[in-house]
Design a protein around this motif. Structure first.
Motif, PDB file in Angstrom:
ATOM      1  N   PRO A  13      47.600  33.608  43.278  1.00 47.50           N
ATOM      2  CA  PRO A  13      46.346  34.063  43.901  1.00 47.50           C
ATOM      3  C   PRO A  13      45.501  34.940  42.982  1.00 47.50           C
ATOM      4  N   MET A  14      46.157  35.706  42.088  1.00 49.00           N
ATOM      5  CA  MET A  14      45.394  36.528  41.155  1.00 49.00           C
ATOM      6  C   MET A  14      44.609  35.645  40.185  1.00 49.00           C
ATOM      7  N   ALA A  15      45.247  34.595  39.688  1.00 46.30           N
ATOM      8  CA  ALA A  15      44.564  33.666  38.782  1.00 46.30           C
ATOM      9  C   ALA A  15      43.403  32.962  39.481  1.00 46.30           C
ATOM     10  N   LEU A  16      43.593  32.591  40.739  1.00 46.00           N
ATOM     11  CA  LEU A  16      42.527  31.936  41.501  1.00 46.00           C
ATOM     12  C   LEU A  16      41.367  32.892  41.757  1.00 46.00           C
ATOM     13  N   THR A  17      41.673  34.159  41.977  1.00 49.60           N
ATOM     14  CA  THR A  17      40.620  35.160  42.158  1.00 49.60           C
ATOM     15  C   THR A  17      39.782  35.296  40.889  1.00 49.60           C
ATOM     16  N   ILE A  18      40.444  35.333  39.750  1.00 48.85           N
ATOM     17  CA  ILE A  18      39.737  35.423  38.470  1.00 48.85           C
ATOM     18  C   ILE A  18      38.880  34.177  38.237  1.00 48.85           C
ATOM     19  N   ALA A  19      39.422  33.000  38.569  1.00 48.62           N
ATOM     20  CA  ALA A  19      38.671  31.756  38.406  1.00 48.62           C
ATOM     21  C   ALA A  19      37.424  31.752  39.293  1.00 48.62           C
ATOM     22  N   SER A  20      37.556  32.253  40.511  1.00 52.13           N
ATOM     23  CA  SER A  20      36.409  32.330  41.419  1.00 52.13           C
ATOM     24  C   SER A  20      35.342  33.270  40.858  1.00 52.13           C
ATOM     25  N   LEU A 165      32.919  42.204  46.192  1.00 52.93           N
ATOM     26  CA  LEU A 165      34.153  41.914  46.924  1.00 52.93           C
ATOM     27  C   LEU A 165      35.183  41.233  46.025  1.00 52.93           C
ATOM     28  N   THR A 166      34.727  40.414  45.097  1.00 52.58           N
ATOM     29  CA  THR A 166      35.658  39.761  44.172  1.00 52.58           C
ATOM     30  C   THR A 166      36.300  40.780  43.254  1.00 52.58           C
ATOM     31  N   ILE A 167      35.514  41.746  42.770  1.00 46.22           N
ATOM     32  CA  ILE A 167      36.084  42.822  41.951  1.00 46.22           C
ATOM     33  C   ILE A 167      37.092  43.627  42.761  1.00 46.22           C
ATOM     34  N   ALA A 168      36.721  43.951  44.014  1.00 43.72           N
ATOM     35  CA  ALA A 168      37.637  44.700  44.876  1.00 43.72           C
ATOM     36  C   ALA A 168      38.915  43.916  45.141  1.00 43.72           C
ATOM     37  N   GLU A 169      38.788  42.615  45.330  1.00 45.50           N
ATOM     38  CA  GLU A 169      39.965  41.767  45.564  1.00 45.50           C
ATOM     39  C   GLU A 169      40.917  41.814  44.376  1.00 45.50           C
ATOM     40  N   THR A 186      44.939  42.965  50.450  1.00 47.48           N
ATOM     41  CA  THR A 186      44.224  42.039  49.570  1.00 47.48           C
ATOM     42  C   THR A 186      43.781  40.795  50.325  1.00 47.48           C
ATOM     43  N   THR A 187      44.604  40.325  51.243  1.00 52.90           N
ATOM     44  CA  THR A 187      44.243  39.157  52.052  1.00 52.90           C
ATOM     45  C   THR A 187      43.007  39.430  52.900  1.00 52.90           C
ATOM     46  N   ALA A 245      41.264  29.023  48.141  1.00 53.86           N
ATOM     47  CA  ALA A 245      42.656  28.864  47.710  1.00 53.86           C
ATOM     48  C   ALA A 245      43.315  30.212  47.454  1.00 53.86           C
ATOM     49  N   SER A 246      42.591  31.146  46.849  1.00 55.54           N
ATOM     50  CA  SER A 246      43.171  32.465  46.584  1.00 55.54           C
ATOM     51  C   SER A 246      43.500  33.180  47.880  1.00 55.54           C
ATOM     52  N   GLY A 247      42.623  33.071  48.875  1.00 59.32           N
ATOM     53  CA  GLY A 247      42.902  33.683  50.168  1.00 59.32           C
ATOM     54  C   GLY A 247      44.146  33.118  50.818  1.00 59.32           C
ATOM     55  N   PHE A 248      44.347  31.808  50.678  1.00 52.52           N
ATOM     56  CA  PHE A 248      45.531  31.163  51.257  1.00 52.52           C
ATOM     57  C   PHE A 248      46.806  31.672  50.586  1.00 52.52           C
TER      58      PHE A 248
END
Length: 314
Positions: A13-20, A165-169, A186-187, A245-248
């Motif tokens: 999920p961390m990698a997906l957050t960075i990709a987003s 919000l992405t930075i906060a995530e 985080t979710t 996907a990161s949220g999931f």
């Protein structure tokens, strides 16, 4: 194994957050600078006026089959003075314009300064605002531009909210390494980020899709073509997909890998070695009758210092 397993659980999920986040930054970079090819290829909306600029008299003759008003002459005047460029592209914060040569190679000549709550107003860009010509645009075009102006503010605000919000995530996600409580927080942040990202993408697609549709129907007779930026939309929706996907996977990390070690320390209490004194007749002790017993002679001892152990015969 606890912390290592926890890290492995949140790495996806961390990698997906960075990709987003990367996709969002790429969307923001669209049309920012006229000398960057990646920036030039990313736009939400594009209007090509080359056919009108190259031969405004022919364009007016064609348009007169549908219209008979001052707008044609006004556009012809802008084309003759080079105020009307060959194409215009629109990004999140600004627009760019440029020329197209005989080989259809596009050259960006100017990009407006990025600003908050930006919206592309063709009447202003084409210097037709505050004139009688502005009233000659069809009502459909006026209505869609008015909607675009109002909704564009919400669209811009949504993109800014998604950015923070992405930075906060990402920052809160670092706390998820320690426990599942961090994953839960985080979710929640990820869910909010996904909702705003999805809303921004839907609004942008619908808004610029409507803009292209109206411009095509209104300006096509003037030899002005409009289109939606496929690459920009692809990056935008790819970012939304990464966010979903990161949220999931953040939600999955709440239910597994607590971060605590699975091995419990077992403390074994050692029983001290004890021995039992042997009863009479080997030891001297006070018997049942209260008499003192002494060891028999011949055992190599003197006095009461002799204290043998009981041996067990095998």
């Amino acid at each position: 194994m606890g912390k290592a397993g926890r890290f492995a659980c949140i790495i996806v999920p961390m990698a997906l957050t960075i990709a987003s986040f990367i996709c969002l930054i790429i969307v923001f970079c669209g049309q920012i600078k006229k000398d960057v090819s990646l920036s030039n290829d990313l736009y939400f909306f594009k209007a090509v006026t080359k056919d009108f600029v190259d031969d405004p008299d022919h364009a007016i003759d064609e348009a007169n089959k549908y219209f008979d008003n001052e707008l044609l002459q006004a556009l012809q005047g802008k084309a003759s003075t080079k105020d009307l460029k060959d194409f215009y592209t629109v990004g999140v914060f600004n627009f760019c314009e440029g020329d197209i040569d005989d080989k259809n190679k596009e050259t960006f000549t100017y990009c407006s300064k990025p600003k908050a709550n930006f919206w592309f107003n063709p009447m202003e860009v084409w210097q037709l605002s505050n004139t009688s010509v502005q009233q000659l645009f069809p009502d459909d075009m006026k209505n869609v531009l008015d909607t675009y102006h109002k909704v564009g503010r919400w669209m811009y605000a949504a993109f800014v909210i998604v950015f923070f919000l992405t930075i906060a995530e990402f920052l809160v996600g670092l706390a998820a390494i320690c426990s599942r409580w961090g994953s839960l927080v985080t979710t929640i942040v990820s869910t909010a980020q996904t909702v705003f990202f999805l809303a921004a993408a839907i609004t942008t697609t619908a808004l610029y899709g409507s803009l292209v549709g109206v411009f095509e129907s209104v300006l096509r007779p003037y030899k002005i073509k409009t289109s939606l930026g496929g690459r920009m939309m692809a990056v935008l929706w790819l970012g939304v997909a990464f966010a979903v996907a990161s949220g999931f996977f953040w939600l999955i990390s709440v239910c597994c890998c607590s971060g605590k070690s699975s091995h419990k320390k077992v403390v074994v209490e050692k029983t001290p070695y004890t021995y039992e004194r042997v009863a009479s007749p080997y030891l001297g002790h006070r018997g049942m009758e209260g008499h003192e017993m002494t060891p028999p002679a011949g055992h190599g001892t003197t006095g009461s210092a002799y204290e043998p152990f009981r041996q067990q015969q095998v």
